[in-house]
Design a protein around this motif. Structure first.
Motif, PDB file in Angstrom:
ATOM      1  N   GLU A 171     -14.817   8.710  -8.337  1.00  0.00           N
ATOM      2  CA  GLU A 171     -13.632   9.336  -7.751  1.00  0.00           C
ATOM      3  C   GLU A 171     -13.130   8.517  -6.562  1.00  0.00           C
ATOM      4  OE1 GLU A 171     -10.446  11.560  -6.742  1.00  0.00           O
ATOM      5  OE2 GLU A 171     -11.563  11.579  -8.622  1.00  0.00           O
ATOM      6  N   ASN A 172     -14.026   8.022  -5.748  1.00  0.00           N
ATOM      7  CA  ASN A 172     -13.629   7.171  -4.618  1.00  0.00           C
ATOM      8  C   ASN A 172     -12.913   5.915  -5.107  1.00  0.00           C
ATOM      9  OD1 ASN A 172     -14.709   8.942  -2.759  1.00  0.00           O
ATOM     10  ND2 ASN A 172     -16.674   7.854  -2.581  1.00  0.00           N
ATOM     11  N   PHE A 173     -13.422   5.366  -6.206  1.00  0.00           N
ATOM     12  CA  PHE A 173     -12.797   4.171  -6.785  1.00  0.00           C
ATOM     13  C   PHE A 173     -11.390   4.491  -7.287  1.00  0.00           C
ATOM     14  CE2 PHE A 173     -11.966   1.671 -10.698  1.00  0.00           C
ATOM     15  CZ  PHE A 173     -11.903   0.402 -10.148  1.00  0.00           C
ATOM     16  N   ARG A 174     -11.243   5.585  -8.041  1.00  0.00           N
ATOM     17  CA  ARG A 174      -9.929   5.934  -8.624  1.00  0.00           C
ATOM     18  C   ARG A 174      -8.910   6.299  -7.555  1.00  0.00           C
ATOM     19  NH1 ARG A 174     -13.304   8.778 -12.387  1.00  0.00           N
ATOM     20  NH2 ARG A 174     -12.876  10.726 -11.248  1.00  0.00           N
ATOM     21  N   SER A 175      -9.382   6.867  -6.450  1.00  0.00           N
ATOM     22  CA  SER A 175      -8.445   7.321  -5.407  1.00  0.00           C
ATOM     23  C   SER A 175      -8.120   6.236  -4.386  1.00  0.00           C
ATOM     24  CB  SER A 175      -9.021   8.545  -4.692  1.00  0.00           C
ATOM     25  OG  SER A 175     -10.231   8.206  -4.036  1.00  0.00           O
ATOM     26  N   PHE A 176      -8.801   5.101  -4.477  1.00  0.00           N
ATOM     27  CA  PHE A 176      -8.533   4.014  -3.536  1.00  0.00           C
ATOM     28  C   PHE A 176      -7.070   3.593  -3.638  1.00  0.00           C
ATOM     29  CE2 PHE A 176      -8.209  -0.466  -2.362  1.00  0.00           C
ATOM     30  CZ  PHE A 176      -8.859  -0.483  -1.132  1.00  0.00           C
ATOM     31  N   SER A 177      -6.409   3.426  -2.481  1.00  0.00           N
ATOM     32  CA  SER A 177      -4.982   3.114  -2.448  1.00  0.00           C
ATOM     33  C   SER A 177      -4.741   1.605  -2.343  1.00  0.00           C
ATOM     34  CB  SER A 177      -4.334   3.814  -1.249  1.00  0.00           C
ATOM     35  OG  SER A 177      -2.942   3.602  -1.252  1.00  0.00           O
ATOM     36  N   VAL A 178      -3.958   1.091  -3.288  1.00  0.00           N
ATOM     37  CA  VAL A 178      -3.567  -0.325  -3.310  1.00  0.00           C
ATOM     38  C   VAL A 178      -2.096  -0.427  -2.944  1.00  0.00           C
ATOM     39  CG1 VAL A 178      -3.379  -2.415  -4.716  1.00  0.00           C
ATOM     40  CG2 VAL A 178      -5.258  -0.801  -5.114  1.00  0.00           C
ATOM     41  N   THR A 179      -1.765  -1.331  -2.036  1.00  0.00           N
ATOM     42  CA  THR A 179      -0.364  -1.502  -1.648  1.00  0.00           C
ATOM     43  C   THR A 179       0.343  -2.414  -2.639  1.00  0.00           C
ATOM     44  OG1 THR A 179      -0.899  -1.234   0.691  1.00  0.00           O
ATOM     45  CG2 THR A 179       1.217  -2.254   0.167  1.00  0.00           C
ATOM     46  N   LEU A 180       1.321  -1.860  -3.352  1.00  0.00           N
ATOM     47  CA  LEU A 180       2.133  -2.636  -4.284  1.00  0.00           C
ATOM     48  C   LEU A 180       3.496  -2.889  -3.661  1.00  0.00           C
ATOM     49  CD1 LEU A 180       1.428  -0.869  -7.711  1.00  0.00           C
ATOM     50  CD2 LEU A 180       0.207  -2.772  -6.664  1.00  0.00           C
ATOM     51  N   VAL A 181       3.976  -4.109  -3.777  1.00  0.00           N
ATOM     52  CA  VAL A 181       5.313  -4.461  -3.307  1.00  0.00           C
ATOM     53  C   VAL A 181       6.188  -4.632  -4.533  1.00  0.00           C
ATOM     54  CG1 VAL A 181       6.718  -6.080  -1.985  1.00  0.00           C
ATOM     55  CG2 VAL A 181       4.360  -5.602  -1.267  1.00  0.00           C
ATOM     56  N   PHE A 182       7.126  -3.712  -4.738  1.00  0.00           N
ATOM     57  CA  PHE A 182       8.002  -3.739  -5.905  1.00  0.00           C
ATOM     58  C   PHE A 182       9.270  -4.541  -5.581  1.00  0.00           C
ATOM     59  CE2 PHE A 182       5.438   0.082  -6.494  1.00  0.00           C
ATOM     60  CZ  PHE A 182       5.011  -0.093  -7.808  1.00  0.00           C
ATOM     61  N   ILE A 183       9.554  -5.534  -6.399  1.00  0.00           N
ATOM     62  CA  ILE A 183      10.685  -6.436  -6.188  1.00  0.00           C
ATOM     63  C   ILE A 183      11.738  -6.156  -7.246  1.00  0.00           C
ATOM     64  CG2 ILE A 183      11.393  -8.861  -6.043  1.00  0.00           C
ATOM     65  CD1 ILE A 183       8.354  -9.473  -5.575  1.00  0.00           C
ATOM     66  N   ARG A 184      12.953  -5.889  -6.801  1.00  0.00           N
ATOM     67  CA  ARG A 184      14.049  -5.623  -7.730  1.00  0.00           C
ATOM     68  C   ARG A 184      15.273  -6.464  -7.353  1.00  0.00           C
ATOM     69  NH1 ARG A 184      11.470  -0.718  -6.898  1.00  0.00           N
ATOM     70  NH2 ARG A 184      10.946   0.474  -8.785  1.00  0.00           N
ATOM     71  N   GLY A 185      15.924  -7.031  -8.357  1.00  0.00           N
ATOM     72  CA  GLY A 185      17.182  -7.731  -8.134  1.00  0.00           C
ATOM     73  C   GLY A 185      17.062  -9.125  -7.560  1.00  0.00           C
ATOM     74  N   PHE A 186      15.863  -9.674  -7.451  1.00  0.00           N
ATOM     75  CA  PHE A 186      15.677 -11.019  -6.902  1.00  0.00           C
ATOM     76  C   PHE A 186      15.888 -12.060  -7.995  1.00  0.00           C
ATOM     77  CE2 PHE A 186      14.381  -8.979  -3.251  1.00  0.00           C
ATOM     78  CZ  PHE A 186      13.806  -9.795  -2.286  1.00  0.00           C
ATOM     79  N   SER A 187      16.513 -13.183  -7.642  1.00  0.00           N
ATOM     80  CA  SER A 187      16.689 -14.286  -8.583  1.00  0.00           C
ATOM     81  C   SER A 187      15.366 -15.035  -8.742  1.00  0.00           C
ATOM     82  CB  SER A 187      17.765 -15.256  -8.089  1.00  0.00           C
ATOM     83  OG  SER A 187      17.315 -15.940  -6.925  1.00  0.00           O
ATOM     84  N   ASP A 188      15.308 -15.855  -9.779  1.00  0.00           N
ATOM     85  CA  ASP A 188      14.112 -16.667 -10.021  1.00  0.00           C
ATOM     86  C   ASP A 188      13.804 -17.540  -8.808  1.00  0.00           C
ATOM     87  OD1 ASP A 188      12.073 -18.067 -11.716  1.00  0.00           O
ATOM     88  OD2 ASP A 188      13.445 -19.738 -11.440  1.00  0.00           O
TER      89      ASP A 188
END
Length: 399
Positions: free
Chosen positions: A111-128
């Motif tokens: 449960e501790n493993f599943r609840s661990f929070s990972v910071t995701l940075v979502f990128i939208r609309g950026f060019s290559d």
């Protein structure tokens, strides 16, 4: 309407990562090949169980998918551990947990493993190009190999080299390790050699070349010349060649072929080139036994300091001399490639100002075509000239 550009950080529990796993894809345009060992993955999982931070993971959102820009190794370790593909290590984890797979852990630990929070940075609309810049910035403290650094440069030269690296010659003919970045590195070297001639192709020289030619694209003559040579090599060798397992041999063969295509009629000589190369390769390997000093010198140059201008030039000079001695009756191409403006006017008058293919009356814009193609030994003379319109000229070249 253009997509709104945004970059948003969101904490997500590992349970969400497990649930949405099928929506994630590795974007190999940016991500390195898989290089983590089991030991490294075990260290990360123990870090998570200790509730320490594991850094941000960067994700590009497009087409309903999550493309991993940075963090492939960490996510893979998380997913693999949850799938019971490796246990915890006694090197990092306490005795009561070491050696245990996820399924064997106490429910509280899972449960501790599943609840661990990972910071995701979502990128939208950026060019290559913007994503490449972001990737280079976030990895500025992580040692990348030469190809990975080149892949992060700005400008159209990067997608141009990527396109070259996808040429079937690399996959079907060479014995290079089949990774996209390996092909990209060699492709960058070939592009530089085609553009600048025989020169130093060390990492430092490649970085300078990318900075100075950032607008080089697939419409350039340089790119088309490289593709033309690779097309010829693919046709000539038509099978995977164990002899082409090192970049130094590939570069040497490329430069030989590129030179021959620019100076001799090579149509129908594909078999000659292949047979010569196989024989030459064997002669080089046996050079210490035969005592051939020139081939001994070549062998040293092919295995030491292989990116220096001096060694590349030496290899090219030797292999070219041997090929010209091997291939009899080569027909040189006419050194004059293009018709002059005066010659074009003369052809226009001689052939009545009409396209000799479709009969169209030509006025301001007309083309002069070689009846016998220049690449097949056709001369740039009035007798070999054909007055055509632009449309028919394109058709002739497609044939």
């Amino acid at each position: 309407m253009d997509e709104i550009k945004e970059l948003t950080s969101q904490p997500k529990p590992i349970s969400w990562l497990l649930l949405e796993k099928d929506l994630f894809e590795v974007d190999k345009t940016y991500q390195r090949e898989e290089i983590w060992t089991v030991d490294m993955a075990q260290y990360l999982i123990d870090t998570i169980l200790r509730k320490y931070d594991i850094g941000k993971i960067y994700i590009q959102v497009r087409e309903g998918k999550y493309f991993i820009i940075d963090g492939q190794q960490r996510l893979k370790a998380i997913w693999d551990f949850a799938d019971n593909k490796f246990p915890l290590s006694n090197k990092y984890s306490p005795p009561e947990l070491s050696g245990k797979f996820y399924k064997d852990l106490p429910e509280k630990v899972r449960e501790n493993f599943r609840s661990f929070s990972v910071t995701l940075v979502f990128i939208r609309g950026f060019s290559d190009e913007e994503i490449r810049d972001l990737f280079r910035r976030i990895n500025s403290g992580i040692p990348l190999n030469t190809a990975e650094k080149l892949n992060a440069y700005p400008g159209s030269i990067v997608p141009t080299v990527r396109k070259l690296s996808e040429h079937p010659f690399f996959e079907k003919i060479t014995y290079l390790k089949p990774t996209r970045y390996r092909y990209l590195h060699v492709s960058a070297q070939l592009l530089m050699l085609e553009k600048n001639g025989i020169t130093d192709i060390s990492p430092k020289a490649l970085f300078t070349f990318f900075e100075q030619n950032k607008n080089l694209d697939t419409n350039s003559q340089t790119y088309r010349s490289v593709v033309k040579t690779l097309n010829y090599l693919e046709k000539a060798f038509n099978e995977r060649m164990r002899e082409l397992g090192k970049p130094s041999w590939i570069i040497t063969l490329y430069l030989l072929t590129s030179y021959l295509l620019k100076n001799y009629v090579m149509s129908g000589k594909e078999g000659t080139l292949k047979n010569f190369f196989i024989n030459f390769y064997q002669e080089v390997l046996k050079s210490t036994e035969t005592g051939n000093s020139e081939l001994i010198e070549f062998n040293l140059a092919i295995s030491r300091g292989t990116t220096s201008k001096e060694n590349i030039s030496l290899r090219h000079t030797i292999i070219l001399r041997h090929f010209l001695a091997y291939a009899k009756n080569l027909v040189p191409l006419d050194p004059k490639r293009e018709y002059t403006e005066d010659e074009k006017i003369a052809v226009f008058r001689m052939q009545g100002g009409k396209c000799q293919c479709c009969g169209k009356v030509l006025e301001g814009n007309f083309h002069v075509h070689h009846k016998v193609p220049w690449s097949d030994g056709g001369q740039t003379t009035l007798e070999n000239a054909l007055l055509v319109c632009e449309r028919c000229h394109r058709k002739l070249h497609k044939k």
